[in-house]
Design a protein around this motif. Structure first.
Motif, mmCIF file in Angstrom:
data_model
loop_
_atom_site.group_PDB
_atom_site.id
_atom_site.type_symbol
_atom_site.label_atom_id
_atom_site.label_comp_id
_atom_site.label_asym_id
_atom_site.label_seq_id
_atom_site.Cartn_x
_atom_site.Cartn_y
_atom_site.Cartn_z
ATOM 1 N N LEU A 139 -7.803 0.796 2.663
ATOM 2 C CA LEU A 139 -7.241 -0.198 3.578
ATOM 3 C C LEU A 139 -8.346 -0.842 4.399
ATOM 4 C CD1 LEU A 139 -4.367 2.100 4.860
ATOM 5 C CD2 LEU A 139 -4.135 0.300 3.128
ATOM 6 N N ALA A 140 -8.274 -2.170 4.537
ATOM 7 C CA ALA A 140 -9.246 -2.893 5.351
ATOM 8 C C ALA A 140 -8.524 -3.975 6.143
ATOM 9 C CB ALA A 140 -10.331 -3.514 4.471
ATOM 10 N N ASP A 141 -8.997 -4.224 7.338
ATOM 11 C CA ASP A 141 -8.382 -5.244 8.177
ATOM 12 C C ASP A 141 -9.420 -5.705 9.202
ATOM 13 O OD1 ASP A 141 -5.193 -6.010 8.806
ATOM 14 O OD2 ASP A 141 -6.579 -6.374 10.463
ATOM 15 N N HIS A 142 -9.288 -6.974 9.640
ATOM 16 C CA HIS A 142 -10.212 -7.459 10.681
ATOM 17 C C HIS A 142 -10.018 -6.693 11.980
ATOM 18 C CE1 HIS A 142 -6.584 -9.618 11.905
ATOM 19 N NE2 HIS A 142 -7.164 -9.797 13.082
ATOM 20 N N ASP A 143 -8.832 -6.066 12.130
ATOM 21 C CA ASP A 143 -8.541 -5.203 13.268
ATOM 22 C C ASP A 143 -8.521 -3.754 12.766
ATOM 23 O OD1 ASP A 143 -7.575 -3.758 15.391
ATOM 24 O OD2 ASP A 143 -5.730 -4.924 15.652
ATOM 25 N N PRO A 144 -9.600 -3.000 12.964
ATOM 26 C CA PRO A 144 -9.657 -1.632 12.439
ATOM 27 C C PRO A 144 -8.514 -0.750 12.917
ATOM 28 C CG PRO A 144 -11.824 -2.340 13.221
ATOM 29 C CD PRO A 144 -10.842 -3.380 13.670
ATOM 30 N N GLU A 145 -8.027 -1.006 14.127
ATOM 31 C CA GLU A 145 -6.927 -0.190 14.645
ATOM 32 C C GLU A 145 -5.670 -0.379 13.806
ATOM 33 O OE1 GLU A 145 -5.053 2.618 16.652
ATOM 34 O OE2 GLU A 145 -7.174 2.094 16.935
ATOM 35 N N GLN A 146 -5.445 -1.605 13.313
ATOM 36 C CA GLN A 146 -4.274 -1.861 12.477
ATOM 37 C C GLN A 146 -4.403 -1.125 11.145
ATOM 38 O OE1 GLN A 146 -1.859 -5.463 12.820
ATOM 39 N NE2 GLN A 146 -2.568 -6.014 10.776
ATOM 40 N N ALA A 147 -5.610 -1.092 10.594
ATOM 41 C CA ALA A 147 -5.834 -0.347 9.346
ATOM 42 C C ALA A 147 -5.618 1.149 9.569
ATOM 43 C CB ALA A 147 -7.243 -0.612 8.817
ATOM 44 N N ARG A 148 -6.060 1.659 10.716
ATOM 45 C CA ARG A 148 -5.853 3.079 11.016
ATOM 46 C C ARG A 148 -4.366 3.389 11.164
ATOM 47 N NH1 ARG A 148 -10.887 2.539 13.807
ATOM 48 N NH2 ARG A 148 -9.855 1.841 15.716
ATOM 49 N N THR A 149 -3.630 2.451 11.763
ATOM 50 C CA THR A 149 -2.187 2.645 11.893
ATOM 51 C C THR A 149 -1.534 2.728 10.526
ATOM 52 O OG1 THR A 149 -2.126 1.468 14.016
ATOM 53 C CG2 THR A 149 -0.047 1.649 12.801
ATOM 54 N N ALA A 150 -1.907 1.820 9.617
ATOM 55 C CA ALA A 150 -1.352 1.842 8.258
ATOM 56 C C ALA A 150 -1.701 3.143 7.558
ATOM 57 C CB ALA A 150 -1.869 0.641 7.470
ATOM 58 N N ALA A 151 -2.931 3.619 7.749
ATOM 59 C CA ALA A 151 -3.342 4.880 7.122
ATOM 60 C C ALA A 151 -2.524 6.046 7.665
ATOM 61 C CB ALA A 151 -4.833 5.122 7.362
ATOM 62 N N ALA A 152 -2.262 6.035 8.974
ATOM 63 C CA ALA A 152 -1.476 7.106 9.590
ATOM 64 C C ALA A 152 -0.046 7.121 9.075
ATOM 65 C CB ALA A 152 -1.481 6.946 11.109
ATOM 66 N N LEU A 153 0.440 5.979 8.594
ATOM 67 C CA LEU A 153 1.790 5.893 8.045
ATOM 68 C C LEU A 153 1.853 6.389 6.597
ATOM 69 C CD1 LEU A 153 2.744 2.354 9.412
ATOM 70 C CD2 LEU A 153 3.661 4.546 10.199
ATOM 71 N N GLY A 154 0.695 6.696 6.017
ATOM 72 C CA GLY A 154 0.662 7.181 4.640
ATOM 73 C C GLY A 154 0.378 6.109 3.619
ATOM 74 N N ALA A 155 -0.122 4.935 4.083
ATOM 75 C CA ALA A 155 -0.370 3.820 3.164
ATOM 76 C C ALA A 155 -1.688 3.960 2.414
ATOM 77 C CB ALA A 155 -0.349 2.497 3.931
ATOM 78 N N GLY A 156 -2.561 4.891 2.820
ATOM 79 C CA GLY A 156 -3.847 5.053 2.165
ATOM 80 C C GLY A 156 -4.887 5.540 3.151
ATOM 81 N N ALA A 160 6.441 -1.980 8.171
ATOM 82 C CA ALA A 160 6.329 -1.864 6.714
ATOM 83 C C ALA A 160 7.191 -0.740 6.165
ATOM 84 C CB ALA A 160 4.868 -1.626 6.325
ATOM 85 N N THR A 161 7.552 -0.894 4.896
ATOM 86 C CA THR A 161 8.323 0.126 4.178
ATOM 87 C C THR A 161 7.976 0.061 2.705
ATOM 88 O OG1 THR A 161 10.558 0.819 3.530
ATOM 89 C CG2 THR A 161 10.260 -1.496 4.079
ATOM 90 N N GLY A 162 7.923 1.212 2.073
ATOM 91 C CA GLY A 162 7.542 1.266 0.662
ATOM 92 C C GLY A 162 8.539 0.644 -0.286
ATOM 93 N N ASP A 163 9.771 0.397 0.162
ATOM 94 C CA ASP A 163 10.783 -0.209 -0.717
ATOM 95 C C ASP A 163 11.073 -1.660 -0.343
ATOM 96 O OD1 ASP A 163 12.143 0.121 1.656
ATOM 97 O OD2 ASP A 163 13.762 1.353 0.834
ATOM 98 N N ALA A 214 0.822 -1.205 0.000
ATOM 99 C CA ALA A 214 0.000 0.000 0.000
ATOM 100 C C ALA A 214 0.859 1.259 0.000
ATOM 101 C CB ALA A 214 -0.937 -0.006 1.214
ATOM 102 N N LEU A 215 1.933 1.250 0.757
ATOM 103 C CA LEU A 215 2.844 2.397 0.771
ATOM 104 C C LEU A 215 3.446 2.634 -0.609
ATOM 105 C CD1 LEU A 215 4.686 1.795 4.163
ATOM 106 C CD2 LEU A 215 3.353 3.831 3.587
ATOM 107 N N ALA A 216 3.881 1.550 -1.259
ATOM 108 C CA ALA A 216 4.480 1.676 -2.589
ATOM 109 C C ALA A 216 3.475 2.233 -3.591
ATOM 110 C CB ALA A 216 5.013 0.324 -3.055
ATOM 111 N N LEU A 217 2.240 1.746 -3.539
ATOM 112 C CA LEU A 217 1.219 2.228 -4.465
ATOM 113 C C LEU A 217 0.870 3.694 -4.187
ATOM 114 C CD1 LEU A 217 -1.204 -0.842 -4.582
ATOM 115 C CD2 LEU A 217 0.363 -0.090 -6.375
ATOM 116 N N SER A 218 0.697 4.036 -2.917
ATOM 117 C CA SER A 218 0.352 5.416 -2.564
ATOM 118 C C SER A 218 1.430 6.393 -3.007
ATOM 119 C CB SER A 218 0.119 5.532 -1.052
ATOM 120 O OG SER A 218 -1.010 4.795 -0.652
#
Length: 361
Positions: A29-46, A124-127, A17-21
């Motif tokens: 972003l979707a996850d069975h754990d919404p908090e994990q999806a929010r964390t990914a979003a806060a990192l700039g993944a979407g 996670a990392t975009g590279d 997601a980071l690479a695509l963004s």
């Protein structure tokens, strides 16, 4: 590709997601754990907001045991034009989808051959996938449009596409990933109850062998549960080699010269076969393995030391092909091993000595 939905925001999903963004794709972003999806979003993944309509590509980044269920749900809801998964096993999920009666023209199984010992979106990392193989397992039923979407994803992640049959892929990863992980864990397990004095003698060799044993057990139980047969077959062969090696070592303890010679031959055989296998491991960027010279530099454990070495190598016009660091036991010092082309070794050695570095011969 303009839009994507990543289902599962762990290490692999968030990295994709980071690479695509970073390349202008709108990622949901979707996850069975919404908090994990929010964390990914806060990192700039979407964004963790649901898409308003079908996206171009849905990427299921979940353990193999859950891939078919998540894919089937997404496909029945029509959330995307194309669907892929990035699980480390390919044959099982596809057979599960076939058993569910789904039209698989819009699906292709994939596997990026990259990862880390750490898991979760914060690792996670975009590279993460840059320069790494990304396996695609299309069939005759796969739509060309879906294959092109998958290839576009691989390109955005700067990975190298590799097309394979799904079952051939599973046998291959058993050999190069799943079996080695278990062997690494078995070696590391010997350290659990070892004497502290012995553990303190650990050097770079044992660190290399046990590095991947640090991975999260739960994740690996999921992976191995999805590919047990090929891994068990390989470990059967490893067990046979272990039995022969133990017999050879016992023979070396014998007072009988013929038995000792037999033991020497047995040990030499496994070491030589190991040499022959090791040289087949690809070199940088998947190219043929190269023989590099090592320039070993003694350094103090202080901030900026590595940066200075690399800067001095750059001023000498020498490219560092690879680097390893061996830390001295009980001392705030270490040995940096700089791998360079053979013709560059004397140039780098002279340049570093001129700049005051201590070179170990």
């Amino acid at each position: 590709m303009r839009t994507a939905l990543v289902i599962g925001t762990g290490l692999i999903g968030t990295s994709a997601a980071l690479a695509l963004s970073q390349r202008g794709v709108v990622v949901h972003l979707a996850d069975h754990d919404p908090e994990q999806a929010r964390t990914a979003a806060a990192l700039g993944a979407g964004t963790d907001e649901a898409p308003e309509g079908p996206v171009d590509l849905a990427i299921v980044a979940a353990p193999p045991a859950h891939v078919a269920t998540l894919l089937a749900d997404a496909m029945r809801r029509g959330v995307a034009r194309g669907y892929i998964d990035v699980a480390s096993v390919k044959g099982g999920p596809r057979r599960e989808l076939e058993a569910l009666g789904l039209d698989l023209a819009s699906y292709i199984g994939t596997h990026p051959m990259s990862g880390r010992e750490k898991s979760g979106p914060l690792a996670a990392t975009g590279d993460l996938f840059e320069g790494r193989p990304w396996v695609l397992t299309p069939t005759r039923d796969t739509d060309t449009e879906v294959l092109n979407l998958a290839l576009e994803l691989v390109s955005h992640c700067r990975a190298v596409p590799v097309v394979m049959d799904a079952d051939a892929h599973d046998r291959a990863v058993a050999l190069v990933s799943h079996m080695p992980h278990l062997v690494s864990s078995m070696v590391a397990a010997r350290l659990q109850n070892a004497e502290e004095a012995a553990v303190r003698l650990c050097g770079q060799g044992i660190r290399d062998v046990t590095r991947i044993a640090a991975s999260e057990p739960g994740m690996w139980i999921d992976i191995l549960s999805a590919n047990p047969g090929p891994v068990a077959d390989l470990l059967t062969d490893v067990a046979a080699d272990l039995d022969e090696t133990v017999r050879a070592l016992r023979a070396l303890q014998s007072s009988d010269e013929d038995k000792r010679q037999e033991g020497t031959s047995g040990i030499e055989d496994i070491l030589r076969r190991g040499n022959a296998g090791q040289v087949r491991v690809p070199g940088k960027h998947g190219s043929a393995p190269r023989a590099y010279e090592v320039v070993a530099v003694l350094i103090d454990d202080q901030p900026g030391q590595l940066a200075r070495i690399f800067a001095d190598a750059g001023r000498a016009g020498v490219n560092i092909e690879d680097v390893r660091i061996e830390h001295a036991t009980g001392q705030q010092a270490g040995l940096v091993q700089l791998m360079v082309e053979p013709q560059a070794a004397p140039v780098l050695t002279a340049a570093l000595r001129e700049r005051g570095w201590a070179i170990r011969q």
